[in-house]
Design a protein around this motif. Structure first.
Motif, short mmCIF file in Angstrom:
data_model
loop_
_atom_site.label_atom_id
_atom_site.label_comp_id
_atom_site.label_asym_id
_atom_site.label_seq_id
_atom_site.Cartn_x
_atom_site.Cartn_y
_atom_site.Cartn_z
N ASP A 99 0.78 -1.22 0.00
CA ASP A 99 0.00 0.00 0.00
C ASP A 99 0.82 1.27 0.00
O ASP A 99 0.27 2.34 -0.20
CB ASP A 99 -0.93 0.03 1.22
CG ASP A 99 -2.14 -0.85 1.03
OD1 ASP A 99 -2.21 -1.51 0.00
OD2 ASP A 99 -2.99 -0.86 1.91
N TYR A 100 2.08 1.19 0.25
CA TYR A 100 2.86 2.43 0.29
C TYR A 100 3.20 2.93 -1.11
O TYR A 100 3.83 3.95 -1.27
CB TYR A 100 4.14 2.27 1.11
CG TYR A 100 5.19 1.36 0.51
CD1 TYR A 100 5.32 0.05 0.97
CD2 TYR A 100 6.03 1.79 -0.50
CE1 TYR A 100 6.26 -0.79 0.43
CE2 TYR A 100 6.98 0.96 -1.04
CZ TYR A 100 7.10 -0.33 -0.57
OH TYR A 100 8.03 -1.16 -1.09
N GLY A 101 2.71 2.22 -2.10
CA GLY A 101 3.04 2.64 -3.45
C GLY A 101 4.17 1.81 -3.97
O GLY A 101 4.83 1.11 -3.21
N TYR A 102 4.38 1.83 -5.26
CA TYR A 102 5.42 0.99 -5.77
C TYR A 102 6.20 1.68 -6.87
O TYR A 102 5.87 2.77 -7.29
CB TYR A 102 4.87 -0.36 -6.23
CG TYR A 102 3.62 -0.30 -7.06
CD1 TYR A 102 3.56 0.44 -8.22
CD2 TYR A 102 2.49 -1.04 -6.68
CE1 TYR A 102 2.41 0.47 -8.98
CE2 TYR A 102 1.35 -1.01 -7.45
CZ TYR A 102 1.31 -0.27 -8.60
OH TYR A 102 0.18 -0.24 -9.35
N THR A 103 7.25 1.00 -7.31
CA THR A 103 8.21 1.59 -8.22
C THR A 103 8.06 0.98 -9.60
O THR A 103 8.04 -0.24 -9.75
CB THR A 103 9.64 1.33 -7.71
OG1 THR A 103 9.75 1.83 -6.38
CG2 THR A 103 10.66 2.03 -8.59
N PHE A 104 7.97 1.85 -10.59
CA PHE A 104 7.83 1.39 -11.96
C PHE A 104 9.18 1.25 -12.64
O PHE A 104 10.12 2.00 -12.37
CB PHE A 104 7.01 2.40 -12.77
CG PHE A 104 5.53 2.31 -12.55
CD1 PHE A 104 4.92 2.97 -11.51
CD2 PHE A 104 4.75 1.55 -13.41
CE1 PHE A 104 3.55 2.89 -11.32
CE2 PHE A 104 3.37 1.47 -13.23
CZ PHE A 104 2.78 2.14 -12.19
N ARG B 31 -8.66 0.92 -0.22
CA ARG B 31 -7.54 0.76 0.70
C ARG B 31 -6.69 2.02 0.74
O ARG B 31 -6.25 2.46 1.79
CB ARG B 31 -6.70 -0.45 0.31
CG ARG B 31 -7.41 -1.76 0.56
CD ARG B 31 -6.62 -2.93 0.06
NE ARG B 31 -5.42 -3.15 0.87
CZ ARG B 31 -4.54 -4.10 0.60
NH1 ARG B 31 -4.70 -4.89 -0.44
NH2 ARG B 31 -3.49 -4.27 1.35
N SER B 32 -6.39 2.55 -0.44
CA SER B 32 -5.59 3.77 -0.47
C SER B 32 -5.68 4.41 -1.85
O SER B 32 -6.18 3.80 -2.79
CB SER B 32 -4.12 3.49 -0.12
OG SER B 32 -3.57 2.57 -1.02
N LEU B 34 -3.31 6.65 -4.62
CA LEU B 34 -1.93 6.99 -4.96
C LEU B 34 -1.89 8.07 -6.03
O LEU B 34 -2.74 8.09 -6.91
CB LEU B 34 -1.19 5.75 -5.49
CG LEU B 34 -1.32 4.46 -4.70
CD1 LEU B 34 -0.63 3.32 -5.44
CD2 LEU B 34 -0.73 4.62 -3.31
N TYR B 36 0.79 9.73 -8.93
CA TYR B 36 2.04 9.53 -9.66
C TYR B 36 2.23 10.66 -10.66
O TYR B 36 1.26 11.23 -11.17
CB TYR B 36 2.02 8.21 -10.44
CG TYR B 36 2.22 6.99 -9.59
CD1 TYR B 36 1.15 6.39 -8.95
CD2 TYR B 36 3.48 6.43 -9.44
CE1 TYR B 36 1.33 5.27 -8.17
CE2 TYR B 36 3.67 5.29 -8.67
CZ TYR B 36 2.60 4.73 -8.04
OH TYR B 36 2.77 3.61 -7.27
N PHE B 45 6.37 7.80 -8.13
CA PHE B 45 5.46 7.89 -7.00
C PHE B 45 5.55 9.26 -6.35
O PHE B 45 6.62 9.80 -6.11
CB PHE B 45 5.83 6.79 -6.00
CG PHE B 45 5.06 6.82 -4.72
CD1 PHE B 45 5.65 7.27 -3.56
CD2 PHE B 45 3.75 6.39 -4.68
CE1 PHE B 45 4.95 7.29 -2.37
CE2 PHE B 45 3.03 6.41 -3.49
CZ PHE B 45 3.64 6.86 -2.34
N MET B 48 0.88 8.63 -1.20
CA MET B 48 -0.12 7.63 -0.88
C MET B 48 -1.00 8.19 0.21
O MET B 48 -0.51 8.69 1.23
CB MET B 48 0.50 6.33 -0.41
CG MET B 48 -0.55 5.28 -0.13
SD MET B 48 0.12 3.76 0.53
CE MET B 48 0.52 4.27 2.18
#
Lengths: 113, 109
Positions: A99-104, B31-32, B34, B36, B45, B48
């Motif tokens: 859930d903290y986001g991810y890296t592309f 849930r959340s 985001l 970008y 990113f 969040m």
């Protein structure tokens, strides 16, 4: 460099062919996600793998398949390619807490001619 | 039907202007959310958001979530030409991620 590696960067192939796109996640990341980005569709989630197992499935065609190997790299296989499959294919990775986001990664541009 | 809707689709401003980008989403299994930024290559990113009313800030960018009205905004103050990009928001729902089609921001000198 985001740490997520995708190869190849560009791919041109004919209709009806099959290609394999490869993704190496950031070191320590267990989850790999595949996305398709085309001009008229935006970013479409295809599929997610977590530690070798399929975890979530999005709008992935039956002609497409993916897998994640024990070393955590992933491959996206596209078969019976059509002109409409031309797009940018992104891979992303995340750690345990997604859930903290991810890296592309920087993406693979596929052109079907 | 799109789960995540962003507006405006496109925005052109002068350097120094402040912009507000909008993202509305669905409530199901939320849930959340985001944010970008996508320039020529991969999306990077930004934020969040999981809790309503708590502003996240990074330099000239800030974002907030309203879980009652089901939307989020991304603010950019004192815009610079380097802010020109497509800004994407994504809703994390269950184990899936749904992206909006993005807002294209162009900042002209």
């Amino acid at each position: 460099d985001s740490g997520v590696t995708q190869t190849p960067k560009h791919l041109i192939t004919a209709t009806g062919q099959r290609v394999t796109l490869r993704c190496s996640p950031r070191s320590g990341d267990l989850s790999v996600y595949w996305y398709q980005q085309s001009l008229d569709q935006g970013l479409q989630f295809l599929i997610q793998y977590y530690n070798g197992e399929e975890r979530a499935k999005g709008n992935i065609l039956e002609r497409f398949s993916a897998q994640q190997f024990p070393d955590l790299h992933s491959e996206l296989n596209l078969s019976s390619l059509e002109l409409g499959d031309s797009a940018l294919y992104f891979c992303a990775s995340s750690g345990l807490w997604e859930d903290y986001g991810y890296t592309f990664g920087s993406g693979t541009r596929l052109t079907v001619v | 039907e799109d789960k995540v809707v962003q507006s405006p689709l496109s925005l052109v401003v002068h350097e120094g202007d402040t912009v507000t980008l909008n993202c509305s989403y669905e409530v199901t299994n939320f849930r959340s959310l985001l944010w970008y930024k996508q320039e020529k290559k991969a999306p990077t990113f930004l934020f969040m958001l999981t809790s309503s009313g708590i502003e996240k800030k990074s330099g000239r960018l800030s974002s907030i979530l309203d879980k009652k009205e089901l939307f989020s905004i991304l603010n950019i103050t004192a815009t610079q030409t380097g802010d020109s990009a497509i800004y994407l928001c994504a809703q994390v729902t269950g184990n899936q991620f749904y992206f909006g089609t993005g807002t294209s921001l162009t900042v002209i000198p």
